[in-house]
Scaffold this motif. Structure first.
Motif, PDB file in Angstrom:
ATOM      1  N   SER A   1       0.832  -1.208   0.000  1.00 17.54           N
ATOM      2  CA  SER A   1       0.000   0.000   0.000  1.00 17.54           C
ATOM      3  C   SER A   1       0.862   1.251   0.000  1.00 17.54           C
ATOM      4  O   SER A   1       0.456   2.283  -0.522  1.00 17.54           O
ATOM      5  CB  SER A   1      -0.939   0.000   1.210  1.00 17.54           C
ATOM      6  N   ALA A   2       2.041   1.181   0.589  1.00 18.39           N
ATOM      7  CA  ALA A   2       2.927   2.343   0.584  1.00 18.39           C
ATOM      8  C   ALA A   2       3.497   2.577  -0.812  1.00 18.39           C
ATOM      9  O   ALA A   2       3.845   3.701  -1.154  1.00 18.39           O
ATOM     10  CB  ALA A   2       4.054   2.153   1.588  1.00 18.39           C
ATOM     11  N   ALA A   3       3.567   1.538  -1.633  1.00 16.62           N
ATOM     12  CA  ALA A   3       4.135   1.672  -2.968  1.00 16.62           C
ATOM     13  C   ALA A   3       3.136   2.267  -3.961  1.00 16.62           C
ATOM     14  O   ALA A   3       3.537   2.791  -4.984  1.00 16.62           O
ATOM     15  CB  ALA A   3       4.615   0.309  -3.469  1.00 16.62           C
ATOM     16  N   LEU A   4       1.847   2.193  -3.657  1.00 22.73           N
ATOM     17  CA  LEU A   4       0.854   2.722  -4.577  1.00 22.73           C
ATOM     18  C   LEU A   4       0.814   4.246  -4.484  1.00 22.73           C
ATOM     19  O   LEU A   4       0.865   4.807  -3.399  1.00 22.73           O
ATOM     20  CB  LEU A   4      -0.531   2.161  -4.243  1.00 22.73           C
ATOM     21  N   PRO A   5       0.702   4.924  -5.615  1.00 24.34           N
ATOM     22  CA  PRO A   5       0.727   6.392  -5.575  1.00 24.34           C
ATOM     23  C   PRO A   5      -0.563   7.009  -5.057  1.00 24.34           C
ATOM     24  O   PRO A   5      -0.552   8.098  -4.508  1.00 24.34           O
ATOM     25  CB  PRO A   5       0.965   6.784  -7.025  1.00 24.34           C
ATOM     26  N   PHE A   6      -1.703   6.335  -5.227  1.00 20.69           N
ATOM     27  CA  PHE A   6      -2.986   6.871  -4.806  1.00 20.69           C
ATOM     28  C   PHE A   6      -3.663   5.910  -3.857  1.00 20.69           C
ATOM     29  O   PHE A   6      -3.518   4.690  -3.957  1.00 20.69           O
ATOM     30  CB  PHE A   6      -3.913   7.108  -6.003  1.00 20.69           C
ATOM     31  N   GLY A   7      -4.434   6.462  -2.940  1.00 21.41           N
ATOM     32  CA  GLY A   7      -5.221   5.649  -2.030  1.00 21.41           C
ATOM     33  C   GLY A   7      -6.657   5.548  -2.502  1.00 21.41           C
ATOM     34  O   GLY A   7      -7.034   6.053  -3.567  1.00 21.41           O
ATOM     35  N   ARG A   8      -7.469   4.906  -1.694  1.00 20.97           N
ATOM     36  CA  ARG A   8      -8.870   4.716  -2.042  1.00 20.97           C
ATOM     37  C   ARG A   8      -9.586   6.061  -2.169  1.00 20.97           C
ATOM     38  O   ARG A   8     -10.392   6.269  -3.078  1.00 20.97           O
ATOM     39  CB  ARG A   8      -9.540   3.843  -0.991  1.00 20.97           C
TER      40      ARG A   8
ATOM     41  N   GLY B   1     -15.495  20.406 -11.799  1.00 20.57           N
ATOM     42  CA  GLY B   1     -15.069  19.003 -11.938  1.00 20.57           C
ATOM     43  C   GLY B   1     -13.572  18.883 -12.144  1.00 20.57           C
ATOM     44  O   GLY B   1     -12.921  18.000 -11.580  1.00 20.57           O
ATOM     45  N   PHE B   2     -12.992  19.800 -12.942  1.00 19.89           N
ATOM     46  CA  PHE B   2     -11.539  19.772 -13.137  1.00 19.89           C
ATOM     47  C   PHE B   2     -10.790  20.158 -11.862  1.00 19.89           C
ATOM     48  O   PHE B   2      -9.742  19.598 -11.557  1.00 19.89           O
ATOM     49  CB  PHE B   2     -11.135  20.683 -14.299  1.00 19.89           C
ATOM     50  N   VAL B   3     -11.334  21.104 -11.097  1.00 16.86           N
ATOM     51  CA  VAL B   3     -10.716  21.459  -9.807  1.00 16.86           C
ATOM     52  C   VAL B   3     -10.751  20.255  -8.872  1.00 16.86           C
ATOM     53  O   VAL B   3      -9.769  19.965  -8.164  1.00 16.86           O
ATOM     54  CB  VAL B   3     -11.437  22.683  -9.191  1.00 16.86           C
ATOM     55  N   LEU B   4     -11.865  19.538  -8.867  1.00 17.65           N
ATOM     56  CA  LEU B   4     -11.963  18.324  -8.056  1.00 17.65           C
ATOM     57  C   LEU B   4     -10.956  17.276  -8.506  1.00 17.65           C
ATOM     58  O   LEU B   4     -10.347  16.588  -7.674  1.00 17.65           O
ATOM     59  CB  LEU B   4     -13.391  17.776  -8.122  1.00 17.65           C
ATOM     60  N   GLU B   5     -10.737  17.138  -9.800  1.00 14.79           N
ATOM     61  CA  GLU B   5      -9.735  16.201 -10.322  1.00 14.79           C
ATOM     62  C   GLU B   5      -8.324  16.584  -9.855  1.00 14.79           C
ATOM     63  O   GLU B   5      -7.548  15.723  -9.431  1.00 14.79           O
ATOM     64  CB  GLU B   5      -9.769  16.156 -11.852  1.00 14.79           C
ATOM     65  N   PHE B   6      -7.990  17.860  -9.955  1.00 16.82           N
ATOM     66  CA  PHE B   6      -6.659  18.291  -9.497  1.00 16.82           C
ATOM     67  C   PHE B   6      -6.483  18.048  -8.010  1.00 16.82           C
ATOM     68  O   PHE B   6      -5.422  17.619  -7.557  1.00 16.82           O
ATOM     69  CB  PHE B   6      -6.425  19.773  -9.828  1.00 16.82           C
ATOM     70  N   PHE B   7      -7.515  18.308  -7.235  1.00 17.16           N
ATOM     71  CA  PHE B   7      -7.452  18.055  -5.801  1.00 17.16           C
ATOM     72  C   PHE B   7      -7.270  16.561  -5.533  1.00 17.16           C
ATOM     73  O   PHE B   7      -6.513  16.162  -4.644  1.00 17.16           O
ATOM     74  CB  PHE B   7      -8.711  18.579  -5.117  1.00 17.16           C
ATOM     75  N   ALA B   8      -7.968  15.714  -6.292  1.00 18.71           N
ATOM     76  CA  ALA B   8      -7.867  14.267  -6.102  1.00 18.71           C
ATOM     77  C   ALA B   8      -6.461  13.766  -6.426  1.00 18.71           C
ATOM     78  O   ALA B   8      -5.929  12.885  -5.750  1.00 18.71           O
ATOM     79  CB  ALA B   8      -8.895  13.540  -6.972  1.00 18.71           C
ATOM     80  N   ILE B   9      -5.836  14.336  -7.433  1.00 19.84           N
ATOM     81  CA  ILE B   9      -4.503  13.891  -7.835  1.00 19.84           C
ATOM     82  C   ILE B   9      -3.443  14.393  -6.849  1.00 19.84           C
ATOM     83  O   ILE B   9      -2.508  13.676  -6.492  1.00 19.84           O
ATOM     84  CB  ILE B   9      -4.192  14.354  -9.267  1.00 19.84           C
ATOM     85  N   LEU B  10      -3.589  15.630  -6.392  1.00 24.89           N
ATOM     86  CA  LEU B  10      -2.551  16.224  -5.563  1.00 24.89           C
ATOM     87  C   LEU B  10      -2.681  15.933  -4.075  1.00 24.89           C
ATOM     88  O   LEU B  10      -1.741  16.172  -3.319  1.00 24.89           O
ATOM     89  CB  LEU B  10      -2.521  17.743  -5.771  1.00 24.89           C
ATOM     90  N   SER B  11      -3.821  15.441  -3.622  1.00 25.54           N
ATOM     91  CA  SER B  11      -3.971  15.139  -2.198  1.00 25.54           C
ATOM     92  C   SER B  11      -3.219  13.869  -1.855  1.00 25.54           C
ATOM     93  O   SER B  11      -3.119  12.932  -2.650  1.00 25.54           O
ATOM     94  CB  SER B  11      -5.443  15.022  -1.823  1.00 25.54           C
ATOM     95  N   ARG B  12      -2.690  13.852  -0.621  1.00 27.39           N
ATOM     96  CA  ARG B  12      -1.943  12.670  -0.170  1.00 27.39           C
ATOM     97  C   ARG B  12      -2.896  11.577   0.258  1.00 27.39           C
ATOM     98  O   ARG B  12      -3.915  11.844   0.900  1.00 27.39           O
ATOM     99  CB  ARG B  12      -1.064  13.035   1.019  1.00 27.39           C
ATOM    100  N   PRO B  13      -2.564  10.325  -0.049  1.00 24.47           N
ATOM    101  CA  PRO B  13      -3.429   9.234   0.415  1.00 24.47           C
ATOM    102  C   PRO B  13      -3.294   9.062   1.918  1.00 24.47           C
ATOM    103  O   PRO B  13      -2.210   9.197   2.483  1.00 24.47           O
ATOM    104  CB  PRO B  13      -2.909   8.012  -0.339  1.00 24.47           C
ATOM    105  N   LYS B  14      -4.410   8.776   2.577  1.00 22.08           N
ATOM    106  CA  LYS B  14      -4.393   8.576   4.024  1.00 22.08           C
ATOM    107  C   LYS B  14      -3.983   7.139   4.311  1.00 22.08           C
ATOM    108  O   LYS B  14      -4.430   6.204   3.661  1.00 22.08           O
ATOM    109  CB  LYS B  14      -5.758   8.860   4.620  1.00 22.08           C
ATOM    110  N   VAL B  15      -3.123   6.988   5.303  1.00 21.71           N
ATOM    111  CA  VAL B  15      -2.605   5.655   5.646  1.00 21.71           C
ATOM    112  C   VAL B  15      -3.467   5.002   6.679  1.00 21.71           C
ATOM    113  O   VAL B  15      -4.037   5.542   7.527  1.00 21.71           O
ATOM    114  CB  VAL B  15      -1.155   5.761   6.167  1.00 21.71           C
TER     115      VAL B  15
END
Length: 113
Positions: free
Chosen positions: A48-55, A99-113
């Motif tokens: 899970s640490a190796a994956l770039p994105f979380g759920r 929708g595009f702002v939401l996409e950028f936020f989804a890509i740039l946010s850190r996944p929660k562990v």
């Protein structure tokens, strides 16, 4: 018993081969490897640490795609000529941009562990 031969001025000696030690037929145990066994929990944590994105990232990306598609659908509902009404010029593009702002936020946010 060494035999000496003389070639010119140099003396060469040949010695008998040394006696070999008797071969043991007893099996010798090899040392155990020093590696620690990998447990299932540590394997899951490293995967899970190796994956770039979380759920949460993937859920936000899908929501962003849905908002973008909804914006285009809103723009297509405009009944004015060439889409020059409120839905085609104002509301639809605002929804698509959100929708595009939401996409950028989804890509740039850190996944929660």
């Amino acid at each position: 018993m060494a035999k000496d031969k003389q070639y010119g001025s140099a003396t060469l000696t040949r010695e008998e081969p040394a006696q070999k030690a008797p071969i043991s037929t007893t099996p010798v145990a090899k040392p155990a490897p020093l590696r620690k066994p990998i447990s299932e929990t540590s394997h899951r944590e490293t995967a899970s640490a190796a994956l770039p994105f979380g759920r949460q990232n993937y859920v936000l990306m899908l929501a962003g795609i849905a908002v973008i598609l909804a914006g285009f659908f809103i723009m297509s509902l405009d009944k004015e000529e060439f889409g020059f009404g409120f839905l085609g010029l104002t509301l639809g593009p605002i929804v698509v941009m959100s929708g595009f702002v939401l996409e950028f936020f989804a890509i740039l946010s850190r996944p929660k562990v």
